[in-house]
Design a protein around this motif. Structure first.
Motif, PDB file in Angstrom:
ATOM      1  N   GLY A  11      22.581  79.917  48.331  1.00 11.19           N
ATOM      2  CA  GLY A  11      21.563  79.447  49.270  1.00 11.19           C
ATOM      3  C   GLY A  11      22.019  78.370  50.221  1.00 11.19           C
ATOM      4  O   GLY A  11      21.223  77.865  51.023  1.00 11.19           O
ATOM      5  N   LYS A  12      23.307  78.002  50.171  1.00 15.50           N
ATOM      6  CA  LYS A  12      23.809  76.937  51.045  1.00 15.50           C
ATOM      7  C   LYS A  12      24.103  77.476  52.442  1.00 15.50           C
ATOM      8  O   LYS A  12      24.399  78.658  52.625  1.00 15.50           O
ATOM      9  N   VAL A  13      24.027  76.565  53.429  1.00  8.53           N
ATOM     10  CA  VAL A  13      24.317  76.947  54.804  1.00  8.53           C
ATOM     11  C   VAL A  13      25.768  77.383  54.925  1.00  8.53           C
ATOM     12  O   VAL A  13      26.659  76.850  54.250  1.00  8.53           O
ATOM     13  N   GLN A  14      25.995  78.370  55.785  1.00 10.65           N
ATOM     14  CA  GLN A  14      27.330  78.914  55.999  1.00 10.65           C
ATOM     15  C   GLN A  14      27.765  78.695  57.449  1.00 10.65           C
ATOM     16  O   GLN A  14      26.931  78.481  58.329  1.00 10.65           O
ATOM     17  N   PRO A  15      29.075  78.765  57.709  1.00 13.49           N
ATOM     18  CA  PRO A  15      29.529  78.633  59.100  1.00 13.49           C
ATOM     19  C   PRO A  15      29.131  79.873  59.892  1.00 13.49           C
ATOM     20  O   PRO A  15      29.097  80.980  59.343  1.00 13.49           O
ATOM     21  N   PRO A  16      28.790  79.723  61.170  1.00 13.20           N
ATOM     22  CA  PRO A  16      28.436  80.900  61.962  1.00 13.20           C
ATOM     23  C   PRO A  16      29.630  81.830  62.116  1.00 13.20           C
ATOM     24  O   PRO A  16      30.765  81.373  62.286  1.00 13.20           O
ATOM     25  N   SER A  17      29.371  83.122  62.030  1.00 12.07           N
ATOM     26  CA  SER A  17      30.442  84.097  62.229  1.00 12.07           C
ATOM     27  C   SER A  17      30.853  84.099  63.693  1.00 12.07           C
ATOM     28  O   SER A  17      29.994  84.068  64.581  1.00 12.07           O
ATOM     29  N   PRO A  18      32.145  84.102  63.993  1.00  7.14           N
ATOM     30  CA  PRO A  18      32.596  84.054  65.385  1.00  7.14           C
ATOM     31  C   PRO A  18      32.223  85.287  66.179  1.00  7.14           C
ATOM     32  O   PRO A  18      32.178  85.255  67.404  1.00  7.14           O
ATOM     33  N   ASP A  19      31.934  86.410  65.503  1.00 11.80           N
ATOM     34  CA  ASP A  19      31.622  87.639  66.227  1.00 11.80           C
ATOM     35  C   ASP A  19      30.165  88.065  66.081  1.00 11.80           C
ATOM     36  O   ASP A  19      29.799  89.181  66.443  1.00 11.80           O
ATOM     37  N   ILE A  20      29.305  87.177  65.568  1.00 13.26           N
ATOM     38  CA  ILE A  20      27.902  87.537  65.417  1.00 13.26           C
ATOM     39  C   ILE A  20      27.235  87.588  66.793  1.00 13.26           C
ATOM     40  O   ILE A  20      27.553  86.789  67.677  1.00 13.26           O
ATOM     41  N   ASP A  21      26.348  88.565  66.991  1.00 13.03           N
ATOM     42  CA  ASP A  21      25.622  88.610  68.254  1.00 13.03           C
ATOM     43  C   ASP A  21      24.214  88.061  68.043  1.00 13.03           C
ATOM     44  O   ASP A  21      23.761  87.873  66.915  1.00 13.03           O
ATOM     45  N   TYR A  22      23.515  87.802  69.134  1.00 12.15           N
ATOM     46  CA  TYR A  22      22.211  87.159  69.051  1.00 12.15           C
ATOM     47  C   TYR A  22      21.168  88.031  68.354  1.00 12.15           C
ATOM     48  O   TYR A  22      20.254  87.509  67.713  1.00 12.15           O
ATOM     49  N   TRP A  65      28.119  72.638  59.871  1.00 13.54           N
ATOM     50  CA  TRP A  65      27.686  74.037  59.926  1.00 13.54           C
ATOM     51  C   TRP A  65      26.206  74.125  60.308  1.00 13.54           C
ATOM     52  O   TRP A  65      25.791  75.052  61.008  1.00 13.54           O
ATOM     53  N   SER A  66      25.431  73.165  59.836  1.00 16.08           N
ATOM     54  CA  SER A  66      24.019  73.138  60.198  1.00 16.08           C
ATOM     55  C   SER A  66      23.846  72.979  61.706  1.00 16.08           C
ATOM     56  O   SER A  66      23.030  73.663  62.334  1.00 16.08           O
ATOM     57  N   LEU A  67      24.622  72.080  62.282  1.00 11.88           N
ATOM     58  CA  LEU A  67      24.568  71.868  63.734  1.00 11.88           C
ATOM     59  C   LEU A  67      25.001  73.123  64.487  1.00 11.88           C
ATOM     60  O   LEU A  67      24.373  73.515  65.483  1.00 11.88           O
ATOM     61  N   GLU A  68      26.068  73.765  64.013  1.00 10.12           N
ATOM     62  CA  GLU A  68      26.575  74.962  64.686  1.00 10.12           C
ATOM     63  C   GLU A  68      25.583  76.120  64.576  1.00 10.12           C
ATOM     64  O   GLU A  68      25.360  76.858  65.545  1.00 10.12           O
ATOM     65  N   GLN A  69      24.998  76.279  63.405  1.00  8.80           N
ATOM     66  CA  GLN A  69      24.015  77.344  63.218  1.00  8.80           C
ATOM     67  C   GLN A  69      22.766  77.083  64.065  1.00  8.80           C
ATOM     68  O   GLN A  69      22.179  78.015  64.634  1.00  8.80           O
TER      69      GLN A  69
END
Length: 215
Positions: A11-22, A65-69
């Motif tokens: 349940g912890k926050v994860q880093p955003p995937s570099p190839d994820i789309d909106y 990661w929270s900020l990036e997400q």
């Protein structure tokens, strides 16, 4: 990395995937007919979970990661809630290079006159130039103002028609996507690009007329 902002196991926050789309950021397929109310609810739900304050006592990495997400989520929501930005974004994901024009944020680019508007645009440009000269001389021409107001109504109507036609193309795109119809997808993409170019040009005409009338 996965496409989900939180780990399924812990349940912890994860880093955003570099190839994820909106679209994937909201768990949506790459379709253009979107339930905007549901999109808004998802945005606020995720925003509350990802807000940096929630991670004030977490590790520095989790805070980052929270900020990036959160940044990704904000960009995704801002793009998807806007019908034109959403369409342009999907086309870019599909590898379409959009023609030069004028972007939704007003950034200047080169535009081409749609063939069927050549005569109208020529006449409008003459009227706009005449209005500028009349203003420069400190005069007013009621008939010219009336003509420009009529042109404004006509172009606003064309803009509305373009938006309606674009929504029809969204439906065709969704059907082609569901049916894995590559040929229809390609045809629909071409039609959306052409319609966006036309809409962009008409929107600029509306802006020019507004500026002339309000000066």
């Amino acid at each position: 990395m996965g496409t989900k902002p939180f780990c399924d196991a812990c349940g912890k926050v994860q880093p955003p995937s570099p190839d994820i789309d909106y679209f994937a950021a909201f768990g949506l397929p790459r379709k253009l007919n979107i339930d905007l109310s549901a999109l808004e609810r998802s945005f606020y739900r995720l925003s509350r979970k990802l807000h940096p304050d929630v991670y004030a006592q977490a590790t520095q990495q989790e805070q980052q990661w929270s900020l990036e997400q959160t940044s990704l989520l904000n960009d995704a929501y801002r793009t998807l809630k806007n019908s034109i930005a959403r369409t342009e974004y999907l086309l870019k994901l599909e590898g379409v290079v959009l023609e030069a024009g004028k972007s939704e944020d007003g950034a200047a680019k080169e535009s081409r006159v749609p063939a069927d508007l050549l005569e109208e645009v020529f006449e409008l440009n003459m009227q706009l130039e005449e209005m500028r000269m009349t203003r420069k001389m400190g005069e007013d021409d009621p008939q010219l103002r009336k003509d420009l107001e009529k042109a404004h109504i006509d172009f606003e109507s064309q803009l509305a028609a373009s938006d309606s036609n674009l929504q029809d193309l969204w439906t065709l795109w969704g059907t082609a996507l569901d049916n894995e119809d590559t040929a229809r997808k390609s045809e629909t993409k071409d039609q959306m690009v052409a319609l966006l170019d036309r809409r962009r040009y008409i929107r600029n005409l509306v802006r020019d007329v507004n500026e002339a009338l309000e000066a």
